[in-house]
Design a protein around this motif. Structure first.
Motif, short mmCIF file in Angstrom:
data_model
loop_
_atom_site.label_atom_id
_atom_site.label_comp_id
_atom_site.label_asym_id
_atom_site.label_seq_id
_atom_site.Cartn_x
_atom_site.Cartn_y
_atom_site.Cartn_z
N THR A 197 -33.76 -18.11 -9.06
CA THR A 197 -32.63 -19.09 -9.35
C THR A 197 -31.68 -18.71 -8.14
OG1 THR A 197 -31.40 -17.11 -10.18
CG2 THR A 197 -32.84 -18.23 -11.62
N SER A 198 -30.37 -19.33 -8.22
CA SER A 198 -29.67 -19.08 -7.15
C SER A 198 -29.14 -17.52 -6.94
CB SER A 198 -28.12 -19.97 -7.28
OG SER A 198 -27.80 -19.52 -8.67
N ASP A 199 -29.56 -16.47 -7.76
CA ASP A 199 -29.58 -15.35 -7.60
C ASP A 199 -30.96 -14.83 -7.10
OD1 ASP A 199 -29.50 -12.55 -7.77
OD2 ASP A 199 -27.70 -12.60 -9.27
N PRO A 200 -30.99 -14.17 -6.02
CA PRO A 200 -32.39 -13.64 -5.49
C PRO A 200 -32.96 -12.56 -6.42
CG PRO A 200 -30.82 -13.05 -4.16
CD PRO A 200 -30.03 -13.80 -4.88
N ASN A 201 -32.27 -12.11 -7.32
CA ASN A 201 -32.70 -11.02 -8.27
C ASN A 201 -33.28 -11.46 -9.71
OD1 ASN A 201 -32.47 -8.61 -6.31
ND2 ASN A 201 -30.38 -9.27 -6.66
N ILE A 202 -33.02 -12.79 -9.95
CA ILE A 202 -33.18 -13.21 -10.99
C ILE A 202 -34.05 -14.57 -10.98
CG2 ILE A 202 -32.03 -14.38 -13.21
CD1 ILE A 202 -29.57 -13.02 -12.40
#
Lengths: 385, 106
Positions: free
Chosen positions: A266-271
């Motif tokens: 997603t736009s969060d690299p941890n998600i």
């Protein structure tokens, strides 16, 4: 990857459970936690609109037996809703007030059935069919109903229509589109399937919108743009809405689903987001099928343990089972510029779709051999690409 | 109760007692038997519950759709012994059965 790492996954459907299994298969040694608001042991969805509906199987087909989760050290938090995602602290908050920390978060909540908002749509006897509870809730009404109206001629609508017709009910399918399965198969295949369902006694009314439902407490009539229909049971099968609210509230990019890149991030690299709710940033499309959910989960497990740095690539496959008619699809036919029919549309047939001279998709009805050959051909091309 | 014995490629076996109507595929999923996937949920659509039937009573004939799916299994088909686990039901098809699980399903 260390022992104290945690992969948390919201959603324990086909994608979530496959992720857990693949993480263990790939050697992930940390914690795995699956969170799902449904109270059941995770179950297989395809049978729900088919044999489960007509009652030959009393229990849903589990994705894994109950003992599997403990045996593979997978924590299953069922009957618990995730209420928010704290990206900064890497926590998921649950409705019981607890919070769960994670190193990687996977969003796999899937989609919910779209509802129809017209006068009378809250009357008893109007159902959607997506979850185990939906399916259980339809069995008894199906047994005591006489006239069924199915709104929507997509896979769920047609599968339910077949199940209802098989028990001898009077079934009418209405759809505002001009034909069945408009988003899923080509018009030749759709027409062939509809004519078989008609021959088996199901009525169809295309280019027909539902205007209202009538009845005192329970639905008795469906008012449509094409006349009124008596009904004591209505099933709405007009597609799904991705369950992307948590992601949206957490500030992730959402656009008709949770937007993911070619690695399903997603736009969060941890998600990561997988399955029905993930929308590809390059194609703008979601892929709603079990095989996509499972394939994406297998890929993400490999990515998390560092076994692949490649982009996610796959050939989508779909199937449906409409009475004796077995539809199997491999590839995406919508970009085709020429097609070829092999076989007899009144019997077993396939439609091969090409872009230029290259095969891009094959739809088969009662031709599993053709389907499997096409699948091998399309998948082998992917592996050399 | 009918029993199903699963033999893994490494030779290990596990027997489970099941109720009538339970398929070889369903019993494998319910009992954490490795190597049977059942992606399509038991509709002879995916060929990921392929098994080799071992010592066996007479089984019902292979229906056409099962026949065609068996031509496309990931592990080689054994013409005499290959079946789809979802199509074999305890009680009606067998009282006791031993099945060998192939090394690959996808």
């Amino acid at each position: 990857m260390t022992l104290d790492e945690t992969v948390a996954c919201i959603g324990a459907g086909h994608a979530g459970v496959q992720l857990a299994e693949s993480l263990r298969t790939e050697g992930f040694a940390g914690r795995i936690v699956l969170i799902d608001e449904q109270e059941h042991l995770p179950y297989s969805r395809p049978p729900l609109s088919k044999e489960f509906m007509t009652g030959t199987e009393m229990a849903p087909l589990p994705l894994k037996g109950a003992s599997w989760y403990a045996a593979h050290d997978v924590t299953l938090h069922t009957g618990t809703r995730a209420t928010s995602i704290d990206r900064e602290r890497r926590r998921v908050h649950l409705e019981d007030g607890s919070a769960l920390g994670w190193n990687h978060l996977v969003l796999a909540q899937g989609a919910r059935a779209r509802t129809l908002d017209v006068p009378g749509s809250t009357l008893a006897g109007i159902h959607t069919l997506r979850t185990l509870n939906d399916a259980k809730g339809l069995r008894a009404p199906l047994a005591r109903s006489n006239r069924v109206v199915v709104v929507g001629a997509g896979f769920i609508g047609l599968e339910f229509a077949c199940a209802a017709r098989a028990t001898g009910l009077d079934v009418t399918v209405v759809d505002p589109a001009g034909r069945a399965l408009a988003r899923s198969v080509s018009s030749v295949t759709a027409a062939a399937l509809v004519s078989r369902l008609e021959a088996a006694g199901t009525h169809f009314s295309f280019e027909t919108s539902v205007l209202a439902f009538q009845g005192e407490d329970h639905v008795r009539r469906v008012l449509t743009s094409n006349g009124d229909l008596d009904a004591d049971l209505v099933v709405i099968g007009i597609g799904v809405v991705p369950r992307d609210e948590l992601a949206h509230e957490a500030g992730l990019e959402v656009d008709g689903g949770i937007v993911v890149d070619s690695a399903l991030l997603t736009s969060d690299p941890n998600i990561t987001a997988v399955g029905d709710l993930a929308v590809s940033s390059s194609t703008g499309a979601r892929t709603e099928c079990v095989q996509n959910a499972a394939d994406q989960a297998r890929y993400v497990a490999q990515r998390i343990v560092g076994k692949t740095a490649e982009q996610y690539a796959h050939v989508p496959r779909f199937w449906s089972h409409l009475g004796p008619n077995r539809l199997q699809i491999v590839g995406t036919w919508t970009g085709s510029d020429n097609s070829e029919l092999a076989g007899n549309p009144d019997g077993a047939f396939s439609i091969r779709h090409y872009r230029g001279s290259s095969l891009i998709a094959v739809e088969s009805v009662n031709q599993p051999r053709e389907h499997m050959q096409a699948r091998k051909a399309l998948e082998s091309r992917l592996s050399v690409a | 109760m009918p029993t199903i014995t699963y033999r893994q490629p490494d030779g290990s076996t596990l027997s489970v007692a099941v109720s009538d109507g339970t398929s070889v595929m369903r019993a494998a999923l319910e009992n954490d038997i490795r190597g049977i996937i059942g992606e399509c949920g038991g509709q002879a659509m995916c060929a990921t519950c392929h098994v080799y039937v071992g010592s066996t009573p007479e089984l019902p004939p292979i229906a056409e759709e099962e026949q065609e799916m068996l031509e496309c299994t990931a592990a080689p088909r054994d013409p005499a012994r290959s079946r789809l686990g979802c199509q074999l039901k305890a009680g009606s098809d067998f009282e006791a059965i031993e099945v060998e699980i192939p090394a690959r399903q996808v």
